[in-house]
Design a protein around this motif. Structure first.
Motif, PDB file in Angstrom:
ATOM      1  N   LEU A  78     -17.690 -10.349  -2.186  1.00  0.00           N
ATOM      2  CA  LEU A  78     -16.445  -9.875  -1.640  1.00  0.00           C
ATOM      3  C   LEU A  78     -15.966  -8.634  -2.566  1.00  0.00           C
ATOM      4  O   LEU A  78     -15.263  -8.002  -1.948  1.00  0.00           O
ATOM      5  N   GLU A  79     -16.190  -8.590  -3.907  1.00  0.00           N
ATOM      6  CA  GLU A  79     -16.040  -7.504  -4.673  1.00  0.00           C
ATOM      7  C   GLU A  79     -16.273  -6.100  -4.141  1.00  0.00           C
ATOM      8  O   GLU A  79     -15.741  -5.070  -4.356  1.00  0.00           O
ATOM      9  N   HIS A  80     -17.432  -5.993  -3.428  1.00  0.00           N
ATOM     10  CA  HIS A  80     -17.894  -5.131  -2.772  1.00  0.00           C
ATOM     11  C   HIS A  80     -17.478  -4.553  -1.540  1.00  0.00           C
ATOM     12  O   HIS A  80     -17.753  -3.535  -0.832  1.00  0.00           O
ATOM     13  N   MET A  81     -16.410  -5.193  -0.877  1.00  0.00           N
ATOM     14  CA  MET A  81     -15.798  -5.070   0.308  1.00  0.00           C
ATOM     15  C   MET A  81     -14.484  -4.221   0.226  1.00  0.00           C
ATOM     16  O   MET A  81     -13.854  -4.533  -0.789  1.00  0.00           O
ATOM     17  N   GLY A  82     -14.298  -2.997   0.967  1.00  0.00           N
ATOM     18  CA  GLY A  82     -12.998  -2.395   0.809  1.00  0.00           C
ATOM     19  C   GLY A  82     -12.989  -1.766  -0.442  1.00  0.00           C
ATOM     20  O   GLY A  82     -13.764  -1.188  -1.242  1.00  0.00           O
ATOM     21  N   HIS A  83     -11.699  -2.126  -0.854  1.00  0.00           N
ATOM     22  CA  HIS A  83     -11.005  -1.518  -2.266  1.00  0.00           C
ATOM     23  C   HIS A  83     -10.986  -2.967  -3.052  1.00  0.00           C
ATOM     24  O   HIS A  83      -9.996  -2.644  -3.836  1.00  0.00           O
ATOM     25  N   ASN A  84     -11.675  -3.886  -2.966  1.00  0.00           N
ATOM     26  CA  ASN A  84     -11.157  -4.927  -3.778  1.00  0.00           C
ATOM     27  C   ASN A  84     -11.552  -4.811  -5.264  1.00  0.00           C
ATOM     28  O   ASN A  84     -11.192  -5.262  -6.090  1.00  0.00           O
ATOM     29  N   TRP A  85     -12.564  -3.804  -5.547  1.00  0.00           N
ATOM     30  CA  TRP A  85     -12.765  -3.368  -6.995  1.00  0.00           C
ATOM     31  C   TRP A  85     -11.363  -2.679  -7.872  1.00  0.00           C
ATOM     32  O   TRP A  85     -11.102  -3.207  -9.004  1.00  0.00           O
ATOM     33  N   ASN A  86     -10.480  -2.081  -6.958  1.00  0.00           N
ATOM     34  CA  ASN A  86      -9.308  -1.640  -7.344  1.00  0.00           C
ATOM     35  C   ASN A  86      -8.399  -2.865  -7.910  1.00  0.00           C
ATOM     36  O   ASN A  86      -7.672  -3.002  -9.005  1.00  0.00           O
ATOM     37  N   LEU A  87      -8.487  -3.932  -6.969  1.00  0.00           N
ATOM     38  CA  LEU A  87      -7.594  -5.168  -7.285  1.00  0.00           C
ATOM     39  C   LEU A  87      -8.211  -5.865  -8.442  1.00  0.00           C
ATOM     40  O   LEU A  87      -7.194  -6.245  -9.370  1.00  0.00           O
ATOM     41  N   ILE A  88      -9.353  -5.760  -8.577  1.00  0.00           N
ATOM     42  CA  ILE A  88      -9.995  -6.619  -9.891  1.00  0.00           C
ATOM     43  C   ILE A  88      -9.628  -5.540 -11.180  1.00  0.00           C
ATOM     44  O   ILE A  88      -9.169  -6.313 -12.196  1.00  0.00           O
ATOM     45  N   LEU A  89      -9.905  -4.415 -11.074  1.00  0.00           N
ATOM     46  CA  LEU A  89      -9.637  -3.558 -12.473  1.00  0.00           C
ATOM     47  C   LEU A  89      -8.212  -3.414 -12.837  1.00  0.00           C
ATOM     48  O   LEU A  89      -7.677  -3.204 -13.901  1.00  0.00           O
ATOM     49  N   SER A  90      -7.306  -3.577 -11.623  1.00  0.00           N
ATOM     50  CA  SER A  90      -5.708  -3.802 -12.020  1.00  0.00           C
ATOM     51  C   SER A  90      -5.355  -5.104 -12.243  1.00  0.00           C
ATOM     52  O   SER A  90      -4.185  -4.974 -12.470  1.00  0.00           O
ATOM     53  N   ALA A  91      -5.985  -6.148 -12.069  1.00  0.00           N
ATOM     54  CA  ALA A  91      -5.363  -7.248 -12.438  1.00  0.00           C
ATOM     55  C   ALA A  91      -5.302  -7.683 -13.813  1.00  0.00           C
ATOM     56  O   ALA A  91      -5.960  -7.146 -14.602  1.00  0.00           O
ATOM     57  N   PRO A  92      -4.451  -8.617 -14.318  1.00  0.00           N
ATOM     58  CA  PRO A  92      -4.118  -8.690 -15.477  1.00  0.00           C
ATOM     59  C   PRO A  92      -5.038  -9.674 -16.203  1.00  0.00           C
ATOM     60  O   PRO A  92      -4.754 -10.855 -16.799  1.00  0.00           O
ATOM     61  N   VAL A  93      -6.463  -9.283 -16.128  1.00  0.00           N
ATOM     62  CA  VAL A  93      -7.478 -10.171 -16.782  1.00  0.00           C
ATOM     63  C   VAL A  93      -8.600  -9.160 -17.113  1.00  0.00           C
ATOM     64  O   VAL A  93      -8.727  -8.277 -16.205  1.00  0.00           O
ATOM     65  N   ARG A  94      -9.229  -9.564 -18.367  1.00  0.00           N
ATOM     66  CA  ARG A  94     -10.562  -8.545 -18.376  1.00  0.00           C
ATOM     67  C   ARG A  94     -11.500  -8.742 -17.498  1.00  0.00           C
ATOM     68  O   ARG A  94     -11.631  -9.992 -16.977  1.00  0.00           O
ATOM     69  N   PRO A  95     -11.986  -7.515 -17.153  1.00  0.00           N
ATOM     70  CA  PRO A  95     -13.010  -7.488 -16.161  1.00  0.00           C
ATOM     71  C   PRO A  95     -14.358  -8.208 -16.472  1.00  0.00           C
ATOM     72  O   PRO A  95     -15.077  -8.980 -15.554  1.00  0.00           O
ATOM     73  N   PHE A  96     -14.638  -8.550 -17.922  1.00  0.00           N
ATOM     74  CA  PHE A  96     -15.820  -9.063 -18.176  1.00  0.00           C
ATOM     75  C   PHE A  96     -15.613 -10.778 -17.969  1.00  0.00           C
ATOM     76  O   PHE A  96     -16.335 -11.404 -17.790  1.00  0.00           O
ATOM     77  N   ALA A  97     -14.224 -10.976 -17.967  1.00  0.00           N
ATOM     78  CA  ALA A  97     -13.936 -12.557 -17.453  1.00  0.00           C
ATOM     79  C   ALA A  97     -14.464 -12.938 -16.093  1.00  0.00           C
ATOM     80  O   ALA A  97     -14.901 -13.874 -15.841  1.00  0.00           O
ATOM     81  N   LEU A  98     -14.386 -11.982 -15.147  1.00  0.00           N
ATOM     82  CA  LEU A  98     -14.820 -12.089 -13.785  1.00  0.00           C
ATOM     83  C   LEU A  98     -16.501 -12.187 -13.744  1.00  0.00           C
ATOM     84  O   LEU A  98     -16.871 -13.030 -13.053  1.00  0.00           O
ATOM     85  N   PHE A  99     -17.077 -11.466 -14.671  1.00  0.00           N
ATOM     86  CA  PHE A  99     -18.518 -11.426 -14.673  1.00  0.00           C
ATOM     87  C   PHE A  99     -18.861 -13.087 -15.268  1.00  0.00           C
ATOM     88  O   PHE A  99     -19.805 -13.572 -14.822  1.00  0.00           O
ATOM     89  N   PHE A 100     -18.187 -13.269 -16.398  1.00  0.00           N
ATOM     90  CA  PHE A 100     -18.639 -14.677 -17.070  1.00  0.00           C
ATOM     91  C   PHE A 100     -18.248 -15.844 -16.094  1.00  0.00           C
ATOM     92  O   PHE A 100     -18.983 -16.774 -16.306  1.00  0.00           O
ATOM     93  N   ALA A 101     -17.191 -15.566 -15.243  1.00  0.00           N
ATOM     94  CA  ALA A 101     -16.764 -16.753 -14.513  1.00  0.00           C
ATOM     95  C   ALA A 101     -17.805 -16.920 -13.397  1.00  0.00           C
ATOM     96  O   ALA A 101     -18.378 -18.202 -13.023  1.00  0.00           O
ATOM     97  N   LYS A 102     -18.594 -15.754 -12.891  1.00  0.00           N
ATOM     98  CA  LYS A 102     -19.407 -15.728 -11.929  1.00  0.00           C
ATOM     99  C   LYS A 102     -20.907 -16.336 -12.700  1.00  0.00           C
ATOM    100  O   LYS A 102     -21.592 -16.904 -12.145  1.00  0.00           O
ATOM    101  N   PHE A 103     -21.056 -15.898 -13.893  1.00  0.00           N
ATOM    102  CA  PHE A 103     -22.272 -16.401 -14.662  1.00  0.00           C
ATOM    103  C   PHE A 103     -22.000 -18.111 -14.697  1.00  0.00           C
ATOM    104  O   PHE A 103     -23.120 -18.845 -14.446  1.00  0.00           O
ATOM    105  N   VAL A 104     -21.040 -18.590 -15.227  1.00  0.00           N
ATOM    106  CA  VAL A 104     -20.696 -20.009 -15.202  1.00  0.00           C
ATOM    107  C   VAL A 104     -21.115 -20.588 -13.615  1.00  0.00           C
ATOM    108  O   VAL A 104     -21.829 -21.716 -13.769  1.00  0.00           O
TER     109      VAL A 104
END
Length: 244
Positions: A78-104
């Motif tokens: 999902l993150e690789h579709m369209g401009h979703n990376w922009n939404l992730i990097l501009s969201a009020p959450v640390r990008p590593f939290a997304l990685f760690f959530a996927k890890f969990v």
């Protein structure tokens, strides 16, 4: 925010096609390894432990890395579709939290996979191999050690899937890593290669405990690879820029 990220990743699994592979790949692995065991009874002997060594060999080196790669690629697609990376990097959450959530979430899938593997092992042992009694307690201990050995594979495949937009390429990398794992294990260097740690933890294809006297180096290797890959993921995510 981390809990929200984990819940969001969990929602991706609802009615997901990866559940088909979750059941299919371990079943294929168990069927092949049971046939291999029954065809080599004279060499292996009739025992739960002998069946375990066969049931976990190809699973730990090939099926498990491939399944983890599929899990990781699916969660990153999902993150690789369209401009979703922009939404992730501009969201009020640390990008590593997304990685760690996927890890969990992938670790949760790994735990479920390990339980299913143990169920297939018991089922094949009773129904097809007609083994007496029940599996020895050591096999459950090996199963939990295998989870520890698999954590570095989870983190590594998440890094690959984060960097590579293709769904299939990380899967091929995982299979290649398993092949290299066979070579490194045969050379006695398996503790230095992340794709071999699952085999060591599961005690695959050995009549004696592969970690007898080496449990601490195994745990240190698992911790080293996991910390290294977490730091790498955090560094890579911090270097990404929002694209217009």
């Amino acid at each position: 925010m981390l809990l929200r990220c984990i819940r969001a990743e969990n929602r991706k699994l609802h009615a997901s096609p990866i559940w088909i592979l979750f059941f299919l790949l371990p079943t294929i692995s168990a069927a092949y390894e049971t046939i291999n065991y029954l065809g080599n009874l004279d060499l292996l002997g009739v025992s739960w432990y002998a069946l375990w060594t066969q049931h976990t060999l190809f699973y730990s080196l090939f099926f498990f890395p491939a399944m983890v790669a599929i899990y990781a690629s699916y969660l990153w697609r999902l993150e690789h579709m369209g401009h979703n990376w922009n939404l992730i990097l501009s969201a009020p959450v640390r990008p590593f939290a997304l990685f760690f959530a996927k890890f969990v979430v992938v670790v949760k899938l790994v735990l479920l996979t390990q339980c299913f593997i143990f169920f297939l092992y018991c089922f094949c042992g009773k129904v097809f191999a007609t083994l007496p009694g029940w599996p020895p307690a050591e096999t459950f201990f090996f199963l939990m050690r295998g989870v520890l050995g698999g954590l570095s594979v989870v983190a590594l495949q998440l890094v690959f899937s984060m960097l590579i937009r293709s769904f299939a390429v990380p899967v091929f990398i995982a299979l290649f890593g398993g092949i290299v794992g066979i070579v490194s294990s045969s050379k006695g260097a398996g503790l230095y290669w992340p794709y071999s740690l699952m085999q060591y933890g599961m005690n695959s294809n050995r009549s004696e405990d592969m970690l007898a006297g080496n449990l601490l180096p195994f745990l240190l290797s698992c911790a080293f690879w996991l910390c290294l890959l977490f730091l790498l993921a955090a560094w890579l995510l911090n270097r990404r820029d929002v694209r217009s």
